[in-house]
Write an enzyme that holds these catalytic residues in place. Structure first.
Site, short mmCIF file in Angstrom:
data_model
loop_
_atom_site.label_atom_id
_atom_site.label_comp_id
_atom_site.label_asym_id
_atom_site.label_seq_id
_atom_site.Cartn_x
_atom_site.Cartn_y
_atom_site.Cartn_z
N GLY A 171 0.50 -1.51 0.11
CA GLY A 171 0.54 -0.33 0.18
C GLY A 171 0.81 1.52 0.41
N CYS A 172 0.18 2.36 -0.76
CA CYS A 172 0.99 3.88 -0.76
C CYS A 172 1.48 4.26 0.87
CB CYS A 172 0.36 4.67 -1.10
SG CYS A 172 -1.87 5.37 -0.42
N TYR A 173 0.74 3.89 2.05
CA TYR A 173 1.31 4.66 3.51
C TYR A 173 1.98 3.36 4.28
CZ TYR A 173 -2.62 7.77 3.97
OH TYR A 173 -3.04 9.15 3.79
#
Lengths: 346, 346, 346, 346
Positions: free
Chosen positions: A148-150
């Site tokens: 995921g991005c985070y």
């Protein structure tokens, strides 16, 4: 030239994948699918691609996915897990940009994603696609769970501290800020310009799906059980299109370490992690459109709280770019191939 | 009608003061000064005021400040401390929106502001103008030090916890995000649209001038020495004009408190603090142009870290609005007079 | 206090009406309706109204509209025309903010709006609510058709020239730019921040529904048939929330007129039209949240093309504010009552 | 590899040139100069270039310009005209991105730029660098005057109509909208985020320096004297970083032409002009960071006014990209070399 497929091409992640792959010298996108937009030219939805590609969206069930060397899933959570087993059985390698294969624990997955997992037996088979951690495993992987991005921004910020057992694992805080593209291209009131511009807010403070993914990664790095990691994770929505800024905090459990040197050494061979000089403040615009993660480490007033700042482009290093990086590793290409883009600034 | 003067009227704070005072039924702005723009109509710089006022900027040394009932200083740090003693001697009450009188300790002031203080004897005479803390003292004050924007947002977020001794004072973190107007109307490359739009970054991580101001306020609330408060303060620049969002973290030292109720009770009589329902995420746009501070308190996953979110308009509750609130208290007007503005949304 | 109803309160126009009416000393909003959000607190959708109102959305068919002195329709086109006849029959006065009663010609309406008109007999009964043209008629009107946003900005820019027969009616061009709120609060991909921010484009060049409305108004002002007016109308979408800027062009058919004086005289008694000094460039931010239209007239290089610049807030003078202005006229209140708001700047 | 110099590298145009040239396979930037920032790393000002280049700004008088094959001037108006004669005498070819050599008439230059021209004898020697008009002349040119941003967008929009004598040259209007980067990186209040965001305004309506440049180009295309071209040119400032949108109007003097076909044929061999399908609305974001100009031609309601929409990135096709295109032509490289960048979207 390797034959590449993209399942779910109308969202921002799929389009970004396509943009990157169209410029990649060893990849040929043979199909990009969309149920809603089948038959339509991709360039109608993404006018930047006009003149660059004449691809049209294929019906998912008619797309020649089985003929591909590698297929990317840029679909909503829960879609890939239904189709991936079939593709794997046909010898097609897969990179899933959704969350379907990111967690090892099927129960945890079910709890956070609100549905039972469709193929829990693949959860341990999948390799978590953070190259800075799992490069070797990715090379041989048949199925890669793209982070995921985070989780990408936060793990890259905290891993050096945790690997070297320098922080109290019960004290971790990740205060993260994302541009609106992180919420996707869905038609939602909440992401209209009129609702998000000139505004700043937190969301999901009670619990965000990226939390267990980050904790799993940090626990593994620290070689501890996930119960031993207490991370407070607060994401915020920022009035801009692209970019994630993670501001991570921890209590140092060991004094006297030269943190600047530690970070520089930790990432010295990483092509896509830039440890900035001491006292730096990385800016999200400096990585827009690029696959870089830029990091700065601070110890304000020399006290025992360490602050690590990291920035990525949520659609590149936080999604499509990292997926291409994983593809390069899987297919034996130079890791930076097709990814040496400089951010456009201003 | 009280006669009001504004010293330093070209900046965003001075203009916001003027906008609020022009709509105030008991205040008459008799002079607004500017060295650089003397003689020019205010409405040329602030086209929103065209047709609302015909005031022109006065030369500072010709302005009838001594004839005012109350004078606001909206000047750069270090200006007010030179002129305030003279005005006080003439019986003029003063509210300083700069930092000149915010810290009690002249040495600390000199250290953070890079110059010796000009009238250290006034530092204890000045009242720190946070009405939620010092309302009584403000009533009689001759000189009010209007709080900084970040200090307002952070103190209002943390005070209930500290007053009730619920958090470990060594564990405090304030991760704050500000719109660009907080940097003022100066002609700086760093605040151009092209440098700040579509960008997010931290700044001043090594130490920001608002840090000692916040620590002083928290220490006082906790009735401890400032050395006993360890606050990590990380400000960030957000691509929007107005608004501050403070995300504050602390380790609970006492378990089992109903934090929602605590916050609601603490601020139950405050006209400008809105404690939102449980699970809320306050948005900066909801207070744009208004004097409100909206707060939400969270305890993610019921663990021992408390997260308090607070939002203000940095130019209103963070500066000019709070100054008018202080003026209302000082001059015996209803505290909300002239300040009941609803944010314009979207 | 007059009893006021708002039909269709979830959109930006309805919410803006509510914000203005809540601050209006003679109006009491007794009902605001929404089919989709019935029962929900208005302040949940519009967090700026939290603490200002406790209104909840009523079911349209249960709302006490017949008990109102005046009802505003802030509904999609085609809704009001079905409900207005019944309300008029009950003696309720109506202001429709949609387009249902703006055109006099039912055939033209059907052509541009894609459906037959439901009560064509009311088209001549309705008064076009541009106070600067129809103030007298509005006073007694039972049904007012509140003008569109572009038509307000363009007509106010061109009327003085046309009234005085100074321009060639075959040469008119209106190049207009609108903020994204003009497209409403619907969940559309096209108005996401990610699709509209950092972007500028024209739309509807082949023909926009506001075109016949503007032509009708200009023809009436020039006392000519609508066929004699040739207007090229090109709207554009601008990456901001609020504001319309109209840049209008015409060939002067008479030389030597002092256009600056002409405009100033034409609008000298208008409370909401501000003719700016010669050489001015009005800015949309100067009218944000206010009911003003600011206008500047130019004759570049003294040639025979006149350029008129006008700015309004599309949600205020272009919609809700003008509707309140019309209400004030209809109900005999001072025209500026509740509308003397200064734009917040920056 | 050709040796390239950039004079004036701190502005947005110089930095964009550097970004493009660093990715160009046949160009080596040997020097980039700045008086104000000499000695400083370019990547400190432009953090996107960190890790891409280690260039530092050279003192202008110490830079090895005479050893370059080609030197770009990205300096303020009036600088290049003093240094270019010397470089030309040493055999160095020059592309000036400022306005010094764009106008043929020294008197006109002096009038619009407020100073006498320093080397009027070079005005006819310089080639106006619009490749779509002057490709052949550019090949052999020693000195190329790179067009302005607005002139590029407006000329490309109108040239097909004028070449084919289809419009009344007395009726031309160019209503242009530019992002804020067009105003440069200077520290000006007028281009602060707080002054330009959420705002839209016209400027320079009385006369903008790009007007004579456009008229000169259009007159040449129409083979008429500049007095025979009457263009009303109204530029506007748009709240975004990059992009120009030109909306151009003219009265058709000939009926019945298939304008779509005419435009497509006119630009059929142009690598950087994209004539979009009928009914299109080009978007500035579709060319951000790219050297493309996208154009759509409309004839609303089939009347006699033609509307041409064109979009460019003001810093690329409107400045640095066009300069590199000119360099490619001058040095015999493929015209698209180093310029095949796809806009990043969203």
């Amino acid at each position: 030239m390797k034959r590449i497929g993209i399942v779910g091409g109308t969202g921002y992640t799929g389009a970004e994948l396509l943009r990157l792959l169209l410029a990649h010298p060893e990849a040929e996108v043979v199909t990009i699918t969309s149920r809603a937009e089948q038959g339509r030219e991709v360039a109608e939805l993404y006018p930047n691609l006009r003149g660059i590609t004449s691809l049209r969206f294929d019906r998912p069930d008619e797309a020649p996915l089985a003929d591909c060397d590698l297929v990317f899933f840029a679909t909503p959570n829960g879609v890939a897990m239904k189709q991936v087993p079939g593709l794997l059985a046909q010898g097609v390698r897969v990179i899933d940009l959704a969350a379907d294969f990111r967690l090892h624990d099927a129960n945890q997955w079910a709890e956070w994603y609100g549905q039972p997992h469709h193929c829990p037996e693949l959860l341990d088979f999948a390799v978590y696609g953070l190259p800075e951690v799992n490069r070797q495993l990715i090379q041989e992987a048949q199925l890669v769970a793209n982070p995921g991005c985070y989780p990408t921004a936060v793990q890259l910020a905290l891993l050096p501290l945790i690997k070297h057992k320098l922080v109290d694992l019960q004290s971790l805080i990740a205060d993260t800020k994302s541009g609106v593209s992180g919420a996707g291209r869905g038609a939602n009131v909440g992401t209209l310009l009129c609702e998000t511009s000139e505004n700043f807010k937190a969301y999901g403070v009670a619990g965000h799906r990226h939390l267990p993914e980050i904790v799993q990664g940090l626990a593994q790095a620290g070689q501890v059980d996930i119960q031993q990691v207490a991370l407070t994770f607060v994401p915020h929505l920022t009035p801009m299109i692209r970019g994630i800024h993670a501001t991570c905090y921890g209590k140092l459990s060991v004094a006297g370490t030269n943190l600047q040197e530690l970070f520089e050494q930790h990432y010295i061979h990483e092509p896509f992690v830039d440890v900035m000089p001491a006292s730096s403040h990385p800016e999200t615009r400096s990585v827009k459109g690029s696959n870089l993660c830029r990091i700065a480490v601070h110890q304000p007033l020399q006290k025992d709280t360490v602050v690590v700042l990291s920035v990525i482009d949520n659609l590149v290093k936080g999604a499509a770019g990292q997926a291409v990086q994983n593809m390069n590793i899987m297919l034996g290409f130079p890791e930076q191939l097709g990814l040496q883009v400089t951010a456009v600034l201003p």
